[in-house]
Motif scaffolding. Structure first.
Motif, PDB file in Angstrom:
ATOM      1  N   ALA A  19       0.837  -1.204   0.000  1.00  0.00           N
ATOM      2  CA  ALA A  19       0.000   0.000   0.000  1.00  0.00           C
ATOM      3  C   ALA A  19       0.873   1.255   0.000  1.00  0.00           C
ATOM      4  CB  ALA A  19      -0.915  -0.010   1.231  1.00  0.00           C
ATOM      5  N   ARG A  20       1.912   1.282   0.814  1.00  0.00           N
ATOM      6  CA  ARG A  20       2.799   2.457   0.878  1.00  0.00           C
ATOM      7  C   ARG A  20       3.542   2.637  -0.457  1.00  0.00           C
ATOM      8  NH1 ARG A  20       3.417   7.396   1.964  1.00  0.00           N
ATOM      9  NH2 ARG A  20       5.565   8.049   2.326  1.00  0.00           N
ATOM     10  N   ALA A  21       3.987   1.520  -1.043  1.00  0.00           N
ATOM     11  CA  ALA A  21       4.686   1.601  -2.337  1.00  0.00           C
ATOM     12  C   ALA A  21       3.743   2.196  -3.384  1.00  0.00           C
ATOM     13  CB  ALA A  21       5.172   0.223  -2.761  1.00  0.00           C
ATOM     14  N   GLY A  22       2.448   1.817  -3.315  1.00  0.00           N
ATOM     15  CA  GLY A  22       1.451   2.351  -4.250  1.00  0.00           C
ATOM     16  C   GLY A  22       1.281   3.851  -4.071  1.00  0.00           C
ATOM     17  N   GLU A  23       1.239   4.302  -2.803  1.00  0.00           N
ATOM     18  CA  GLU A  23       1.103   5.741  -2.519  1.00  0.00           C
ATOM     19  C   GLU A  23       2.279   6.514  -3.109  1.00  0.00           C
ATOM     20  OE1 GLU A  23      -0.904   5.268   1.860  1.00  0.00           O
ATOM     21  OE2 GLU A  23       0.955   6.409   1.724  1.00  0.00           O
ATOM     22  N   LEU A  24       3.487   5.995  -2.867  1.00  0.00           N
ATOM     23  CA  LEU A  24       4.694   6.684  -3.358  1.00  0.00           C
ATOM     24  C   LEU A  24       4.705   6.711  -4.881  1.00  0.00           C
ATOM     25  CD1 LEU A  24       7.318   5.225  -0.834  1.00  0.00           C
ATOM     26  CD2 LEU A  24       6.523   7.589  -0.944  1.00  0.00           C
ATOM     27  N   ALA A  25       4.281   5.605  -5.500  1.00  0.00           N
ATOM     28  CA  ALA A  25       4.246   5.559  -6.973  1.00  0.00           C
ATOM     29  C   ALA A  25       3.241   6.584  -7.498  1.00  0.00           C
ATOM     30  CB  ALA A  25       3.901   4.147  -7.444  1.00  0.00           C
ATOM     31  N   ASN A  26       2.091   6.712  -6.800  1.00  0.00           N
ATOM     32  CA  ASN A  26       1.077   7.690  -7.218  1.00  0.00           C
ATOM     33  C   ASN A  26       1.585   9.131  -7.096  1.00  0.00           C
ATOM     34  OD1 ASN A  26      -0.760   5.791  -7.922  1.00  0.00           O
ATOM     35  ND2 ASN A  26      -1.840   5.799  -5.938  1.00  0.00           N
ATOM     36  N   GLN A  27       2.546   9.324  -6.181  1.00  0.00           N
ATOM     37  CA  GLN A  27       3.148  10.677  -6.054  1.00  0.00           C
ATOM     38  C   GLN A  27       4.204  10.915  -7.126  1.00  0.00           C
ATOM     39  OE1 GLN A  27       4.785  10.792  -2.078  1.00  0.00           O
ATOM     40  NE2 GLN A  27       2.793  10.359  -1.152  1.00  0.00           N
ATOM     41  N   GLY A  28       4.411   9.921  -7.997  1.00  0.00           N
ATOM     42  CA  GLY A  28       5.351  10.088  -9.109  1.00  0.00           C
ATOM     43  C   GLY A  28       6.747   9.567  -8.812  1.00  0.00           C
ATOM     44  N   LYS A  29       6.934   8.898  -7.651  1.00  0.00           N
ATOM     45  CA  LYS A  29       8.272   8.372  -7.333  1.00  0.00           C
ATOM     46  C   LYS A  29       8.523   7.075  -8.094  1.00  0.00           C
ATOM     47  CE  LYS A  29       9.165  10.762  -3.184  1.00  0.00           C
ATOM     48  NZ  LYS A  29       8.277  10.879  -2.052  1.00  0.00           N
ATOM     49  N   SER A  30       9.772   6.820  -8.407  1.00  0.00           N
ATOM     50  CA  SER A  30      10.129   5.574  -9.095  1.00  0.00           C
ATOM     51  C   SER A  30      10.243   4.453  -8.059  1.00  0.00           C
ATOM     52  CB  SER A  30      11.458   5.784  -9.828  1.00  0.00           C
ATOM     53  OG  SER A  30      12.139   4.558  -9.922  1.00  0.00           O
ATOM     54  N   ILE A  31       9.335   3.506  -8.123  1.00  0.00           N
ATOM     55  CA  ILE A  31       9.290   2.432  -7.120  1.00  0.00           C
ATOM     56  C   ILE A  31       9.524   1.089  -7.805  1.00  0.00           C
ATOM     57  CG2 ILE A  31       7.802   1.221  -5.445  1.00  0.00           C
ATOM     58  CD1 ILE A  31       8.487   4.062  -4.553  1.00  0.00           C
ATOM     59  N   ILE A  32      10.404   0.287  -7.207  1.00  0.00           N
ATOM     60  CA  ILE A  32      10.579  -1.104  -7.683  1.00  0.00           C
ATOM     61  C   ILE A  32      10.033  -2.006  -6.591  1.00  0.00           C
ATOM     62  CG2 ILE A  32      12.204  -2.853  -8.462  1.00  0.00           C
ATOM     63  CD1 ILE A  32      14.145  -0.614  -9.168  1.00  0.00           C
ATOM     64  N   ASN A  33       9.082  -2.837  -6.962  1.00  0.00           N
ATOM     65  CA  ASN A  33       8.428  -3.637  -5.939  1.00  0.00           C
ATOM     66  C   ASN A  33       9.016  -5.040  -5.821  1.00  0.00           C
ATOM     67  OD1 ASN A  33       6.747  -4.684  -4.025  1.00  0.00           O
ATOM     68  ND2 ASN A  33       4.951  -3.595  -4.826  1.00  0.00           N
ATOM     69  N   LEU A  34       9.812  -5.239  -4.789  1.00  0.00           N
ATOM     70  CA  LEU A  34      10.301  -6.589  -4.474  1.00  0.00           C
ATOM     71  C   LEU A  34       9.698  -7.004  -3.125  1.00  0.00           C
ATOM     72  CD1 LEU A  34      14.107  -6.443  -5.460  1.00  0.00           C
ATOM     73  CD2 LEU A  34      12.122  -6.741  -6.928  1.00  0.00           C
ATOM     74  N   GLY A  35       8.526  -6.436  -2.822  1.00  0.00           N
ATOM     75  CA  GLY A  35       7.904  -6.672  -1.523  1.00  0.00           C
ATOM     76  C   GLY A  35       6.934  -7.834  -1.530  1.00  0.00           C
ATOM     77  N   ILE A  36       5.867  -7.695  -2.285  1.00  0.00           N
ATOM     78  CA  ILE A  36       4.788  -8.682  -2.202  1.00  0.00           C
ATOM     79  C   ILE A  36       5.193  -9.991  -2.895  1.00  0.00           C
ATOM     80  CG2 ILE A  36       3.547  -7.963  -4.306  1.00  0.00           C
ATOM     81  CD1 ILE A  36       1.636  -8.509  -1.083  1.00  0.00           C
ATOM     82  N   GLY A  37       4.705 -11.088  -2.339  1.00  0.00           N
ATOM     83  CA  GLY A  37       5.073 -12.407  -2.871  1.00  0.00           C
ATOM     84  C   GLY A  37       4.108 -12.890  -3.919  1.00  0.00           C
ATOM     85  N   GLN A  38       4.195 -12.293  -5.090  1.00  0.00           N
ATOM     86  CA  GLN A  38       3.342 -12.821  -6.154  1.00  0.00           C
ATOM     87  C   GLN A  38       4.071 -12.764  -7.484  1.00  0.00           C
ATOM     88  OE1 GLN A  38      -0.298 -10.775  -7.029  1.00  0.00           O
ATOM     89  NE2 GLN A  38       0.576  -8.747  -6.721  1.00  0.00           N
ATOM     90  N   PRO A  39       3.834 -13.799  -8.339  1.00  0.00           N
ATOM     91  CA  PRO A  39       4.486 -13.804  -9.643  1.00  0.00           C
ATOM     92  C   PRO A  39       4.140 -12.524 -10.396  1.00  0.00           C
ATOM     93  CG  PRO A  39       3.362 -15.889  -9.233  1.00  0.00           C
ATOM     94  CD  PRO A  39       2.965 -14.962  -8.136  1.00  0.00           C
ATOM     95  N   ASP A  40       5.108 -11.993 -11.137  1.00  0.00           N
ATOM     96  CA  ASP A  40       4.836 -10.795 -11.939  1.00  0.00           C
ATOM     97  C   ASP A  40       4.236 -11.168 -13.292  1.00  0.00           C
ATOM     98  OD1 ASP A  40       7.419 -11.990 -12.262  1.00  0.00           O
ATOM     99  OD2 ASP A  40       7.903 -10.400 -13.670  1.00  0.00           O
ATOM    100  N   PHE A  41       4.079 -12.462 -13.552  1.00  0.00           N
ATOM    101  CA  PHE A  41       3.483 -12.888 -14.820  1.00  0.00           C
ATOM    102  C   PHE A  41       1.965 -12.746 -14.750  1.00  0.00           C
ATOM    103  CE2 PHE A  41       7.326 -15.468 -14.210  1.00  0.00           C
ATOM    104  CZ  PHE A  41       8.040 -15.052 -15.324  1.00  0.00           C
ATOM    105  N   SER A  42       1.341 -12.626 -15.934  1.00  0.00           N
ATOM    106  CA  SER A  42      -0.119 -12.690 -15.981  1.00  0.00           C
ATOM    107  C   SER A  42      -0.526 -14.158 -15.935  1.00  0.00           C
ATOM    108  CB  SER A  42      -0.639 -12.094 -17.290  1.00  0.00           C
ATOM    109  OG  SER A  42      -0.313 -10.738 -17.353  1.00  0.00           O
ATOM    110  N   THR A  43      -1.745 -14.403 -15.503  1.00  0.00           N
ATOM    111  CA  THR A  43      -2.266 -15.772 -15.561  1.00  0.00           C
ATOM    112  C   THR A  43      -2.265 -16.212 -17.030  1.00  0.00           C
ATOM    113  OG1 THR A  43      -3.708 -15.206 -13.714  1.00  0.00           O
ATOM    114  CG2 THR A  43      -4.249 -17.213 -14.930  1.00  0.00           C
TER     115      THR A  43
END
Ligand code: PLP
Length: 388
Positions: A19-43
């Motif tokens: 959630a915090r990474a999303g807020e920072l990204a919405n403020q225009g910051k460059s965020i790399i998400n290595l936080g949440i444990g989910q595949p980055d692939f689409s189903t």
């Protein structure tokens, strides 16, 4: 007045960081998400199509609370093909994600007077659910020098007359460790002296194993009648947001698992069950492609992390997490988590989010592109330079 039992509930820091990474990204910051444990692939598309077709064909109603019989049969056949054991269909329960199986297991086998033995560090919901059930959590350690595998003797030494359940997880979140068969065998053999203890095995990452060897407690006949097995589609088929998983329950527990499910969620939504059916019965090449990608990224992240002065990191054996040792920084992992996100735009999770033995470590998910994983490590290096 609120129910005081609620005070025992924990949470999953990964969602707070997301959630915090999303807020920072919405403020225009460059965020790399290595936080949440989910595949980055689409189903994979054939699975998505099966869900859409089911919706179009009118799969809009409730299904049986335990899940569609055809899906439970598919799970049975899949486990039989991969592990040589065909669990009775009556003991297979389809759940909204693998997570509810943890909660149900704690409700069924926990409670005042009972002790539950669980790993530290571990997926935070284990401790939360055990505490909420009012059982006493008893921790065993997963140590870096053992490749984050459990030590069967240590687990067995924690058993008392109040022990009611032991929880294990291999491949392991957050460390990427895998416990070798020799140690699992030792645990299973040791448990023959304790016939009333139930074993809970979380195998949600069983298809993300880099040596490609089968790792399941189902392969041990001695324990099958008192084994709870958690698995699901989230990680294997990149289906985290669909919310579907399953539990295989001991005969004596299934009635209660079903009752909890009926009280809580009634059933899993029908189109998702058809999508999961397509996943299990369809072409498995997508699973292999993702496994190879995660293996490659595990090598990249480990290499990059080990290049940073003051950090050491073992190559994960499975799942999609690296668990670098950052104790040389001399400050708490929580502080590093905050600084890494707020100052350097990298979402990672403090090792302590998974238990006290996670101090001095950081969990970085390698479920991101090769380029962004490299960039995130470069940013971590800048942070490290400030401390070392
Ligand atoms: N068990 C472990 C070890 C996990 O890491 C997770 C998810 O991160 C789960 C269970 C829950 O999976 P699901 O998203 O299917 O509920």
């Amino acid at each position: 007045m609120l129910n005081r039992t609620l005070l025992s509930l924990g949470t999953e820091t990964a969602f707070t960081v997301l959630a915090r990474a999303g807020e920072l990204a919405n403020q225009g910051k460059s965020i790399i998400n290595l936080g949440i444990g989910q595949p980055d692939f689409s189903t994979p598309p054939h699975i998505v199509d099966a869900g859409i077709t089911a919706l179009r064909d009118g799969a809009h109603g409730y299904t049986p609370s335990m899940g569609l019989p055809i899906l439970r049969e598919a799970v049975q056949e899949d486990l039989s093909a991969r592990y040589g054991y065909c669990p009775p269909i009556s003991q297979i329960q389809i759940t909204p994600g693998g997570k509810p199986v943890i909660f149900m297991a704690a409700m069924i086998y926990g409670g005042v007077d009972n002790e539950i033995i669980l790993p530290n560090p571990s997926f935070p919901i284990y401790q939360s659910a055990v505490a909420y059930s009012q059982a006493t959590p008893v921790f065993y350690s997963l140590k870096e020098q053992n490749g984050f595998a459990f030590n069967a003797d240590e687990i067995l030494s924690k058993i008392t007359s109040n022990t009611n359940m032991i929880m294990i997880n291999s491949p392991h979140n957050p460390t990427g460790g895998i416990t070798p068969p020799s140690e699992i065998k030792k645990l299973v053999e040791g448990l023959t002296l304790h016939p009333n203890i139930t074993l809970f095995s979380d195998e949600i990452y069983d298809r993300l194993v880099f040596d490609n060897k089968p790792h399941s407690l189902l392969s041990y006949p001695e324990i099958r009648d008192r084994l709870i097995l958690l698995n699901g589609w989230s990680k294997t088929y990149a289906m985290t947001g669909w919310r579907i998983g399953y539990g295989i329950w001991p005969k004596q527990a299934i009635e209660f698992a079903d009752k909890i499910g009926v009280n809580y969620h009634s059933c899993v939504n029908a189109p998702t069950q058809f999508a999961a059916l397509a996943a299990t019965t369809g072409d498995q090449s997508c699973v292999e492609e993702m496994r190879l990608a995660f293996n490659r990224r595990a090598a990249i992240i480990t290499h990059k992390l080990n290049e940073i002065k003051g950090i050491s990191c073992q190559k994960p054996k499975g799942a999609f997490y690296a668990f670098p040792n950052i104790s040389a920084f001399g400050i708490s992992s929580d502080k590093i988590q905050t600084e890494l996100l707020e100052e350097f735009g990298v979402a990672g999770i403090s090792g302590t989010a998974f238990g006290s033995f996670g101090e001095g470590y950081l969990r970085l998910s390698s479920a991101n592109s090769d380029a962004l994983i490299s960039e995130a490590c470069d940013r971590l290096k800048q942070l490290a330079n400030g401390y070392l």
